[in-house]
Design a protein around this motif. Structure first.
Motif, PDB file in Angstrom:
ATOM      1  N   GLY A 102       0.775  -0.946  -0.078  1.00  0.00           N
ATOM      2  CA  GLY A 102      -0.168   0.077   0.039  1.00  0.00           C
ATOM      3  C   GLY A 102       0.886   1.318   0.031  1.00  0.00           C
ATOM      4  N   VAL A 103       2.172   1.040  -0.048  1.00  0.00           N
ATOM      5  CA  VAL A 103       3.004   2.387   0.080  1.00  0.00           C
ATOM      6  C   VAL A 103       2.462   3.283  -1.311  1.00  0.00           C
ATOM      7  CG1 VAL A 103       5.401   3.162  -0.551  1.00  0.00           C
ATOM      8  CG2 VAL A 103       5.089   1.246   0.944  1.00  0.00           C
ATOM      9  N   ALA A 104       2.138   4.381  -1.059  1.00  0.00           N
ATOM     10  CA  ALA A 104       1.917   5.566  -2.067  1.00  0.00           C
ATOM     11  C   ALA A 104       3.006   6.119  -3.003  1.00  0.00           C
ATOM     12  CB  ALA A 104       1.012   6.392  -1.564  1.00  0.00           C
ATOM     13  N   PHE A 105       3.522   5.447  -3.757  1.00  0.00           N
ATOM     14  CA  PHE A 105       4.759   5.649  -4.851  1.00  0.00           C
ATOM     15  C   PHE A 105       4.165   5.946  -6.123  1.00  0.00           C
ATOM     16  CE2 PHE A 105       4.082   1.028  -5.725  1.00  0.00           C
ATOM     17  CZ  PHE A 105       4.219   1.070  -7.220  1.00  0.00           C
ATOM     18  N   ASP A 106       4.617   7.121  -6.831  1.00  0.00           N
ATOM     19  CA  ASP A 106       4.563   7.641  -7.945  1.00  0.00           C
ATOM     20  C   ASP A 106       5.125   6.580  -9.036  1.00  0.00           C
ATOM     21  OD1 ASP A 106       3.440   9.353  -9.896  1.00  0.00           O
ATOM     22  OD2 ASP A 106       5.221  10.258 -10.209  1.00  0.00           O
ATOM     23  N   GLN A 107       6.460   6.411  -8.975  1.00  0.00           N
ATOM     24  CA  GLN A 107       7.376   5.723  -9.727  1.00  0.00           C
ATOM     25  C   GLN A 107       8.400   4.710  -8.822  1.00  0.00           C
ATOM     26  OE1 GLN A 107       9.702   8.289 -12.376  1.00  0.00           O
ATOM     27  NE2 GLN A 107       8.400   7.374 -13.922  1.00  0.00           N
ATOM     28  N   LEU A 108       8.453   3.784  -9.078  1.00  0.00           N
ATOM     29  CA  LEU A 108       9.229   2.686  -8.567  1.00  0.00           C
ATOM     30  C   LEU A 108      10.200   1.927  -9.496  1.00  0.00           C
ATOM     31  CD1 LEU A 108       9.758   1.369  -5.593  1.00  0.00           C
ATOM     32  CD2 LEU A 108       8.131  -0.509  -6.439  1.00  0.00           C
ATOM     33  N   VAL A 120       7.458   9.931  -5.176  1.00  0.00           N
ATOM     34  CA  VAL A 120       6.181  10.124  -4.551  1.00  0.00           C
ATOM     35  C   VAL A 120       5.669  11.541  -5.198  1.00  0.00           C
ATOM     36  CG1 VAL A 120       6.725   9.148  -2.201  1.00  0.00           C
ATOM     37  CG2 VAL A 120       6.884  11.505  -2.653  1.00  0.00           C
ATOM     38  N   SER A 121       4.370  11.602  -4.924  1.00  0.00           N
ATOM     39  CA  SER A 121       3.778  12.802  -5.758  1.00  0.00           C
ATOM     40  C   SER A 121       2.636  13.653  -4.824  1.00  0.00           C
ATOM     41  CB  SER A 121       3.058  12.397  -6.963  1.00  0.00           C
ATOM     42  OG  SER A 121       2.359  13.360  -7.643  1.00  0.00           O
ATOM     43  N   GLN A 122       2.571  14.794  -4.919  1.00  0.00           N
ATOM     44  CA  GLN A 122       1.630  15.508  -4.150  1.00  0.00           C
ATOM     45  C   GLN A 122       0.158  15.157  -4.652  1.00  0.00           C
ATOM     46  OE1 GLN A 122       1.747  17.188  -1.664  1.00  0.00           O
ATOM     47  NE2 GLN A 122       3.917  18.003  -1.403  1.00  0.00           N
ATOM     48  N   ALA A 123       0.119  14.872  -5.818  1.00  0.00           N
ATOM     49  CA  ALA A 123      -1.231  14.471  -6.622  1.00  0.00           C
ATOM     50  C   ALA A 123      -1.342  12.632  -6.464  1.00  0.00           C
ATOM     51  CB  ALA A 123      -1.151  14.787  -8.159  1.00  0.00           C
ATOM     52  N   ALA A 124      -2.311  12.191  -6.822  1.00  0.00           N
ATOM     53  CA  ALA A 124      -2.764  11.072  -7.039  1.00  0.00           C
ATOM     54  C   ALA A 124      -1.351  10.297  -7.821  1.00  0.00           C
ATOM     55  CB  ALA A 124      -4.063  10.571  -7.919  1.00  0.00           C
ATOM     56  N   PRO A 125      -0.775   9.345  -6.852  1.00  0.00           N
ATOM     57  CA  PRO A 125       0.318   8.742  -7.423  1.00  0.00           C
ATOM     58  C   PRO A 125       0.170   7.615  -8.678  1.00  0.00           C
ATOM     59  CG  PRO A 125      -0.310   7.553  -5.400  1.00  0.00           C
ATOM     60  CD  PRO A 125      -1.239   8.688  -5.782  1.00  0.00           C
ATOM     61  N   ARG A 126       0.925   7.659  -9.752  1.00  0.00           N
ATOM     62  CA  ARG A 126       0.602   6.766 -10.887  1.00  0.00           C
ATOM     63  C   ARG A 126       1.096   5.358 -10.543  1.00  0.00           C
ATOM     64  NH1 ARG A 126       5.005   9.572 -14.774  1.00  0.00           N
ATOM     65  NH2 ARG A 126       6.139   9.833 -12.896  1.00  0.00           N
ATOM     66  N   ARG A 127       1.804   4.734  -9.626  1.00  0.00           N
ATOM     67  CA  ARG A 127       2.131   3.585  -9.321  1.00  0.00           C
ATOM     68  C   ARG A 127       2.829   2.816 -10.579  1.00  0.00           C
ATOM     69  NH1 ARG A 127       0.921   1.799  -4.346  1.00  0.00           N
ATOM     70  NH2 ARG A 127       0.999  -0.511  -4.834  1.00  0.00           N
ATOM     71  N   GLN A 128       3.869   3.600 -11.149  1.00  0.00           N
ATOM     72  CA  GLN A 128       4.500   3.226 -12.182  1.00  0.00           C
ATOM     73  C   GLN A 128       5.647   2.291 -11.970  1.00  0.00           C
ATOM     74  OE1 GLN A 128       6.362   5.987 -14.664  1.00  0.00           O
ATOM     75  NE2 GLN A 128       5.773   5.119 -16.699  1.00  0.00           N
ATOM     76  N   VAL A 129       5.785   1.039 -12.427  1.00  0.00           N
ATOM     77  CA  VAL A 129       6.828   0.373 -11.983  1.00  0.00           C
ATOM     78  C   VAL A 129       7.673   0.082 -13.216  1.00  0.00           C
ATOM     79  CG1 VAL A 129       7.641  -1.835 -11.343  1.00  0.00           C
ATOM     80  CG2 VAL A 129       5.867  -1.186 -10.133  1.00  0.00           C
ATOM     81  N   LEU A 130       9.214   0.393 -13.249  1.00  0.00           N
ATOM     82  CA  LEU A 130       9.908   0.234 -14.449  1.00  0.00           C
ATOM     83  C   LEU A 130      11.094  -0.373 -14.209  1.00  0.00           C
ATOM     84  CD1 LEU A 130       9.739   4.025 -15.338  1.00  0.00           C
ATOM     85  CD2 LEU A 130       8.546   2.178 -16.706  1.00  0.00           C
ATOM     86  N   THR A 131      11.947  -1.047 -14.971  1.00  0.00           N
ATOM     87  CA  THR A 131      13.195  -1.426 -14.836  1.00  0.00           C
ATOM     88  C   THR A 131      14.248  -0.723 -15.775  1.00  0.00           C
ATOM     89  OG1 THR A 131      12.177  -3.519 -13.943  1.00  0.00           O
ATOM     90  CG2 THR A 131      14.659  -3.591 -15.052  1.00  0.00           C
ATOM     91  N   ILE A 132      15.375  -0.596 -15.619  1.00  0.00           N
ATOM     92  CA  ILE A 132      16.451  -0.004 -16.425  1.00  0.00           C
ATOM     93  C   ILE A 132      17.520  -0.831 -16.140  1.00  0.00           C
ATOM     94  CG2 ILE A 132      17.044   1.893 -15.067  1.00  0.00           C
ATOM     95  CD1 ILE A 132      17.576   3.369 -17.611  1.00  0.00           C
ATOM     96  N   ARG A 133      18.022  -1.101 -17.198  1.00  0.00           N
ATOM     97  CA  ARG A 133      19.367  -1.758 -17.421  1.00  0.00           C
ATOM     98  C   ARG A 133      20.347  -1.375 -18.371  1.00  0.00           C
ATOM     99  NH1 ARG A 133      16.431  -6.729 -16.665  1.00  0.00           N
ATOM    100  NH2 ARG A 133      16.698  -7.298 -14.525  1.00  0.00           N
TER     101      ARG A 133
END
Length: 143
Positions: A102-108, A120-133
């Motif tokens: 339930g952690v309110a993240f914007d991007q992870l 995190v975001s002041q607005a509604a978080p996007r809950r976007q999960v990404l990977t970069i290599r």
């Protein structure tokens, strides 16, 4: 000065790049307010694992961000992002568990399998999960 029970202003602003370059890395009042929101989310991450969260990069002044090669619109500049690891937990597992929590993240973002970026975001978080290599760019989801 503690921002939240387990996170200090010093650990959220310390920068070897700033120290070496004689750069000021003091957050603006707005960034300071955002750091409180960020540290609250990091407290939730810490509670989720029951282990210390080690910050490698938190707030960055625009000058520090430029020197470390950060993107111009980095959320680190506004105090809304941190790069971290969780003591003795694989970074992929951190991303998996935080994304399911339930952690309110914007991007992870799992970055180079070496650390986790959480914003995190002041607005509604996007809950976007990404990977970069190296060589892949950003990929949607956990890879």
């Amino acid at each position: 000065m503690f921002i939240t029970p387990h996170f200090t202003l010093r650990e959220m602003t310390v920068s070897q790049t700033a120290a070496r370059g004689g750069l000021d890395n003091t957050p603006t009042p707005e960034a300071m307010s955002n750091l409180r929101l960020l540290c609250q989310a990091l407290e939730q991450v810490r509670a989720l694992f029951g282990r210390p969260v080690i910050i490698s990069s938190g707030y960055r002044s625009p000058e520090v961000n430029g020197r470390v090669g950060g993107v111009r619109n980095s959320q680190h500049i506004t105090g809304l992002a941190a790069d971290f690891t969780v003591f003795d937990v694989d970074n992929r597992e951190v991303v998996r568990r935080v994304s399911e929590s339930g952690v309110a993240f914007d991007q992870l973002i799992l970055e180079f399998d070496s650390w986790v970026h959480l914003s995190v975001s002041q607005a509604a978080p996007r809950r976007q999960v990404l990977t970069i290599r190296k060589g892949t760019g950003y990929l949607q989801g956990l890879h």
